[in-house]
Design a protein around this motif. Structure first.
Motif, PDB file in Angstrom:
ATOM      1  N   ASP A  70      46.684  65.220  38.529  1.00  0.00           N
ATOM      2  CA  ASP A  70      45.634  66.176  38.115  1.00  0.00           C
ATOM      3  C   ASP A  70      44.276  65.899  38.770  1.00  0.00           C
ATOM      4  O   ASP A  70      43.273  66.497  38.408  1.00  0.00           O
ATOM      5  N   ASN A  71      44.267  64.976  39.738  1.00  0.00           N
ATOM      6  CA  ASN A  71      43.038  64.698  40.508  1.00  0.00           C
ATOM      7  C   ASN A  71      41.878  64.212  39.629  1.00  0.00           C
ATOM      8  O   ASN A  71      40.721  64.492  39.929  1.00  0.00           O
ATOM      9  N   SER A  72      42.184  63.487  38.573  1.00  0.00           N
ATOM     10  CA  SER A  72      41.139  62.932  37.709  1.00  0.00           C
ATOM     11  C   SER A  72      40.644  61.608  38.273  1.00  0.00           C
ATOM     12  O   SER A  72      41.430  60.798  38.769  1.00  0.00           O
ATOM     13  N   MET A  73      39.336  61.372  38.154  1.00  0.00           N
ATOM     14  CA  MET A  73      38.749  60.101  38.571  1.00  0.00           C
ATOM     15  C   MET A  73      38.879  59.156  37.373  1.00  0.00           C
ATOM     16  O   MET A  73      38.222  59.348  36.350  1.00  0.00           O
ATOM     17  N   ILE A  74      39.749  58.144  37.473  1.00  0.00           N
ATOM     18  CA  ILE A  74      40.110  57.346  36.306  1.00  0.00           C
ATOM     19  C   ILE A  74      39.650  55.889  36.381  1.00  0.00           C
ATOM     20  O   ILE A  74      39.974  55.097  35.490  1.00  0.00           O
ATOM     21  N   GLY A  75      38.901  55.516  37.400  1.00  0.00           N
ATOM     22  CA  GLY A  75      38.456  54.136  37.483  1.00  0.00           C
ATOM     23  C   GLY A  75      37.867  53.799  38.838  1.00  0.00           C
ATOM     24  O   GLY A  75      37.695  54.671  39.693  1.00  0.00           O
ATOM     25  N   TYR A  76      37.552  52.532  38.999  1.00  0.00           N
ATOM     26  CA  TYR A  76      37.122  52.046  40.306  1.00  0.00           C
ATOM     27  C   TYR A  76      37.646  50.643  40.501  1.00  0.00           C
ATOM     28  O   TYR A  76      37.907  49.901  39.538  1.00  0.00           O
ATOM     29  N   VAL A  77      37.840  50.263  41.758  1.00  0.00           N
ATOM     30  CA  VAL A  77      38.348  48.954  42.109  1.00  0.00           C
ATOM     31  C   VAL A  77      37.676  48.521  43.400  1.00  0.00           C
ATOM     32  O   VAL A  77      37.313  49.368  44.225  1.00  0.00           O
ATOM     33  N   GLY A  78      37.464  47.236  43.555  1.00  0.00           N
ATOM     34  CA  GLY A  78      36.833  46.797  44.797  1.00  0.00           C
ATOM     35  C   GLY A  78      36.579  45.310  44.838  1.00  0.00           C
ATOM     36  O   GLY A  78      37.051  44.548  43.985  1.00  0.00           O
ATOM     37  N   LEU A  79      35.826  44.910  45.843  1.00  0.00           N
ATOM     38  CA  LEU A  79      35.483  43.514  46.033  1.00  0.00           C
ATOM     39  C   LEU A  79      33.976  43.344  46.082  1.00  0.00           C
ATOM     40  O   LEU A  79      33.264  44.210  46.601  1.00  0.00           O
ATOM     41  N   LYS A  80      33.495  42.246  45.545  1.00  0.00           N
ATOM     42  CA  LYS A  80      32.100  41.844  45.683  1.00  0.00           C
ATOM     43  C   LYS A  80      32.075  40.453  46.317  1.00  0.00           C
ATOM     44  O   LYS A  80      33.132  39.824  46.489  1.00  0.00           O
ATOM     45  N   ASN A  81      30.881  39.995  46.667  1.00  0.00           N
ATOM     46  CA  ASN A  81      30.724  38.677  47.305  1.00  0.00           C
ATOM     47  C   ASN A  81      31.659  38.515  48.500  1.00  0.00           C
ATOM     48  O   ASN A  81      32.258  37.454  48.711  1.00  0.00           O
ATOM     49  N   ILE A  82      31.801  39.597  49.271  1.00  0.00           N
ATOM     50  CA  ILE A  82      32.667  39.538  50.456  1.00  0.00           C
ATOM     51  C   ILE A  82      32.043  38.609  51.489  1.00  0.00           C
ATOM     52  O   ILE A  82      30.898  38.787  51.889  1.00  0.00           O
ATOM     53  N   ASN A  83      32.809  37.629  51.894  1.00  0.00           N
ATOM     54  CA  ASN A  83      32.358  36.659  52.895  1.00  0.00           C
ATOM     55  C   ASN A  83      33.213  36.846  54.143  1.00  0.00           C
ATOM     56  O   ASN A  83      34.378  36.440  54.175  1.00  0.00           O
ATOM     57  N   ARG A  84      32.660  37.480  55.158  1.00  0.00           N
ATOM     58  CA  ARG A  84      33.415  37.764  56.376  1.00  0.00           C
ATOM     59  C   ARG A  84      33.793  36.482  57.106  1.00  0.00           C
ATOM     60  O   ARG A  84      34.868  36.389  57.706  1.00  0.00           O
ATOM     61  N   LEU A  85      32.923  35.498  57.056  1.00  0.00           N
ATOM     62  CA  LEU A  85      33.170  34.239  57.758  1.00  0.00           C
ATOM     63  C   LEU A  85      34.364  33.497  57.178  1.00  0.00           C
ATOM     64  O   LEU A  85      35.230  32.996  57.896  1.00  0.00           O
ATOM     65  N   LEU A  86      34.424  33.447  55.830  1.00  0.00           N
ATOM     66  CA  LEU A  86      35.523  32.757  55.154  1.00  0.00           C
ATOM     67  C   LEU A  86      36.672  33.690  54.796  1.00  0.00           C
ATOM     68  O   LEU A  86      37.687  33.249  54.264  1.00  0.00           O
ATOM     69  N   SER A  87      36.499  34.978  55.088  1.00  0.00           N
ATOM     70  CA  SER A  87      37.525  36.003  54.827  1.00  0.00           C
ATOM     71  C   SER A  87      37.994  35.995  53.376  1.00  0.00           C
ATOM     72  O   SER A  87      39.181  35.918  53.070  1.00  0.00           O
ATOM     73  N   LYS A  88      37.026  36.063  52.444  1.00  0.00           N
ATOM     74  CA  LYS A  88      37.383  36.093  51.029  1.00  0.00           C
ATOM     75  C   LYS A  88      36.447  37.016  50.265  1.00  0.00           C
ATOM     76  O   LYS A  88      35.376  37.390  50.760  1.00  0.00           O
ATOM     77  N   GLY A  89      36.847  37.397  49.050  1.00  0.00           N
ATOM     78  CA  GLY A  89      36.028  38.242  48.197  1.00  0.00           C
ATOM     79  C   GLY A  89      36.480  38.116  46.758  1.00  0.00           C
ATOM     80  O   GLY A  89      37.508  37.494  46.458  1.00  0.00           O
TER      81      GLY A  89
END
Length: 200
Positions: free
Chosen positions: A68-87
């Motif tokens: 039904d195309n409902s927006m039901i949440g969000y997901v993601g990463l914070k503190n992304i460290n490109r050098l250490l490849s982690k988040g």
């Protein structure tokens, strides 16, 4: 950008997505009151969105259902460290869609994107020890326990004399009048994710 799944799809979180949070349901359990984003005003949601998008070290996706195309949440990463490849992983769902498998699929899609497309090496997360439903999902996805520590709890008004919250008492420490929650730190690395196999 759009990431397709079986029941849901992800897109970069934009202001129009954030404002749809006003349509979400409400969690009655005071232990989860921090997730009641639908109670924020429009102006508060705009500020919330700006804070989510403010840094290059964060990236969040809106979660939409395919039926039904409902927006039901969000997901993601914070503190992304490109050098250490982690988040650090984070996810919040509309209470009306909890226990439908949407969270599991959303995280799985996100991990697949970061581990296989962005060559991320490690993702960590923090979860309240009392949140058994979330712990089950994370363990199912392959996350492993790393450490336990205490953190001051968002809601300092919990009354553990109330019979409803009595069963949660062991997950908290009260010290000098402040309530601290036991937090689990969990980790999943790229190799383990790729060896894990299909999630049902």
């Amino acid at each position: 950008m759009k990431i397709e799944g079986k029941k849901i799809w992800l897109k970069d979180l934009e202001l129009e997505d954030a404002l749809k949070i006003k349509e979400w349901g409400v969690i009655d359990n005071a232990l989860f009151c921090d997730y009641n984003l639908s109670q924020l005003t429009i102006d508060e949601l705009k500020t919330w969105f700006i804070l989510k998008k403010r840094s290059m070290k964060k990236r969040y996706f809106a979660i939409y259902t395919k039926d039904d195309n409902s927006m039901i949440g969000y997901v993601g990463l914070k503190n992304i460290n490109r050098l250490l490849s982690k988040g650090v992983l984070g996810i919040v769902l509309d209470p009306n869609y909890i226990n439908g498998g949407y969270g599991t699929e959303s995280i799985d899609l996100l991990l697949n994107y970061y581990f296989n497309k962005k060559n991320m090496l490690k993702v960590i997360l923090e979860v309240n020890a009392f949140n058994k439903r979330a712990l089950h999902v994370y363990e199912k996805l392959g996350f492993k326990f790393e450490a336990e520590y205490l953190e001051d709890f968002e809601n300092q008004n919990i009354d553990f004399k109330d019979s409803f919250y009595k069963d949660y008492e062991d997950y908290f420490v009260i010290y000098n009048g402040l309530i601290y929650s036991k937090i689990y730190l969990m980790k999943l690395d790229s190799w383990s994710f790729k060896q894990r196999g299909e999630i049902e």
